[in-house]
Design an enzyme around this catalytic site. Structure first.
Site, PDB file in Angstrom:
ATOM      1  N   HIS A 230       0.715   0.783 -13.325  1.00 21.86           N
ATOM      2  CA  HIS A 230       1.548  -0.377 -13.652  1.00 21.86           C
ATOM      3  C   HIS A 230       3.002   0.077 -13.787  1.00 21.86           C
ATOM      4  CE1 HIS A 230       2.464  -4.342 -15.198  1.00 21.86           C
ATOM      5  NE2 HIS A 230       3.242  -3.744 -16.078  1.00 21.86           N
TER       6      HIS A 230
ATOM      7  N   LYS B 277     -15.878 -15.422  -9.286  1.00 20.11           N
ATOM      8  CA  LYS B 277     -15.511 -14.003  -9.387  1.00 20.11           C
ATOM      9  C   LYS B 277     -16.764 -13.132  -9.522  1.00 20.11           C
ATOM     10  CE  LYS B 277     -11.984 -12.907 -12.083  1.00 20.11           C
ATOM     11  NZ  LYS B 277     -10.854 -12.048 -11.675  1.00 20.11           N
TER      12      LYS B 277
ATOM     13  N   MET C  79      -3.991  -7.297  -7.063  1.00 20.18           N
ATOM     14  CA  MET C  79      -3.415  -8.384  -7.855  1.00 20.18           C
ATOM     15  C   MET C  79      -4.471  -9.337  -8.429  1.00 20.18           C
ATOM     16  SD  MET C  79      -0.413  -7.333  -7.709  1.00 20.18           S
ATOM     17  CE  MET C  79       0.649  -8.609  -8.368  1.00 20.18           C
TER      18      MET C  79
ATOM     19  N   ASN D 101      -5.785   1.958 -13.342  1.00 19.84           N
ATOM     20  CA  ASN D 101      -4.729   1.129 -12.755  1.00 19.84           C
ATOM     21  C   ASN D 101      -3.372   1.803 -12.939  1.00 19.84           C
ATOM     22  OD1 ASN D 101      -3.536  -1.257 -11.619  1.00 19.84           O
ATOM     23  ND2 ASN D 101      -2.965  -1.907 -13.692  1.00 19.84           N
TER      24      ASN D 101
ATOM     25  N   GLY E 246       0.782  -1.225   0.000  1.00 19.54           N
ATOM     26  CA  GLY E 246       0.000   0.000   0.000  1.00 19.54           C
ATOM     27  C   GLY E 246       0.813   1.273   0.000  1.00 19.54           C
TER      28      GLY E 246
ATOM     29  N   ASN F  75       1.474   3.029  -2.594  1.00 18.74           N
ATOM     30  CA  ASN F  75       0.728   3.958  -3.461  1.00 18.74           C
ATOM     31  C   ASN F  75      -0.508   4.499  -2.757  1.00 18.74           C
ATOM     32  OD1 ASN F  75       1.804   4.298  -6.379  1.00 18.74           O
ATOM     33  ND2 ASN F  75       2.204   2.166  -5.850  1.00 18.74           N
TER      34      ASN F  75
HETATM   35  C1  GRF Z   1       3.090  -0.940  -7.665  1.00 20.77           C
HETATM   36  O1  GRF Z   1       4.356  -1.059  -8.255  1.00 20.77           O
HETATM   37  C2  GRF Z   1       2.013  -0.859  -8.723  1.00 20.77           C
HETATM   38  O2  GRF Z   1       2.420  -0.214  -9.889  1.00 20.77           O
HETATM   39  C3  GRF Z   1       1.742  -2.316  -9.013  1.00 20.77           C
HETATM   40  O3  GRF Z   1       1.813  -2.940  -7.760  1.00 20.77           O
HETATM   41  C4  GRF Z   1       2.711  -2.215  -6.911  1.00 20.77           C
HETATM   42  C5  GRF Z   1       1.992  -1.929  -5.619  1.00 20.77           C
HETATM   43  O4  GRF Z   1       2.826  -1.429  -4.637  1.00 20.77           O
HETATM   44  N1  GRF Z   1       0.482  -2.483  -9.714  1.00 20.77           N
HETATM   45  P1  GRF Z   1       2.220  -0.791  -3.315  1.00 20.77           P
HETATM   46  O5  GRF Z   1       1.338  -1.849  -2.640  1.00 20.77           O
HETATM   47  O6  GRF Z   1       1.433   0.431  -3.685  1.00 20.77           O
HETATM   48  O7  GRF Z   1       3.400  -0.463  -2.451  1.00 20.77           O
END
Ligand code: GRF
Length: 187
Positions: free
Chosen positions: A108, A64, A89, A106, A14, A16
């Site tokens: 990436h 799902k 994920m 999203n 987390g 981000n």
């Molecule tokens: C990030 O690198 C994002 O781009 C990818 O998963 C990672 C998540 O990292 N989709 P965090 O949980 O936000 O530290």
């Protein structure tokens, strides 16, 4: 003017999520964290920010479609307009996509369409590319394939290790995602 409400979806650390919460003015309120991993670190982070959480375990659902229907009902009950995936994920299925078309974003850690998938930074590093980066895109039914909103390059240095490259990419993510969220949610 009423502010849009948004949810962040995450499965792990987390960082981000934290960067988004600490970014200041976003033009929306992050009012919900959805997490598919009971016990994930991001849940504690949400609690620290007093953001409510919806944690589920996909294994306990029949399909799902069933858990996504529950998520959609939760989002709608909370008047969520935007969904920001940040290390979530799971592949998003039609139940969720149809309900939030054009509203699921999203992040990436590569310059898509290069290096989609779960280990984008490792894949780019091992491929020996001179530059990689970060992409923010709309989510569609594919894996890391929807229309691109923003990209930022990160140069791979001669003396980079996988860890130093990861750190620089994450730093770019933490700046770029709040900026894009701010732009998208400006009415
Ligand atoms: C990030 O690198 C994002 O781009 C990818 O998963 C990672 C998540 O990292 N989709 P965090 O949980 O936000 O530290």
């Amino acid at each position: 003017m009423t502010r849009a409400r948004a949810a962040v979806f995450a499965s792990g650390t987390g960082s981000n999520f934290e960067a988004i919460m600490n970014a200041g003015e976003l033009n929306c309120d992050i009012t919900l964290l959805v997490c598919d991993k009971p016990g994930a670190t991001v849940i504690k982070k949400a609690e620290a920010f007093h953001v409510s959480t919806f944690v589920f375990d996909a294994k306990t659902y029949e399909s799902k479609a069933v858990y996504e229907q529950e998520i959609v009902e939760k989002l709608q009950a909370e008047n969520i307009e935007w969904v920001f995936l940040a290390g979530y994920m799971r592949i998003v299925g039609p139940t969720f996509l149809n309900a939030y078309e054009g509203r699921i974003i999203n992040i990436h850690p590569s310059l898509l369409p290069d290096f989609p998938g779960k280990d984008a930074i490792g894949d780019a590093f091992r491929a020996g590319v001179k530059e990689t980066g970060v992409t923010i895109h709309y989510v569609d039914e594919g894996i890391d394939t929807g229309p691109i909103i923003a990209q930022e390059k990160v140069l791979v240095k001669e003396d980079d290790t996988l860890d130093t490259l990861k750190n620089r990419i994450h730093q770019v993510e933490h700046q770029l995602y709040p900026r894009v969220i701010r732009q998208l949610t400006t009415k």
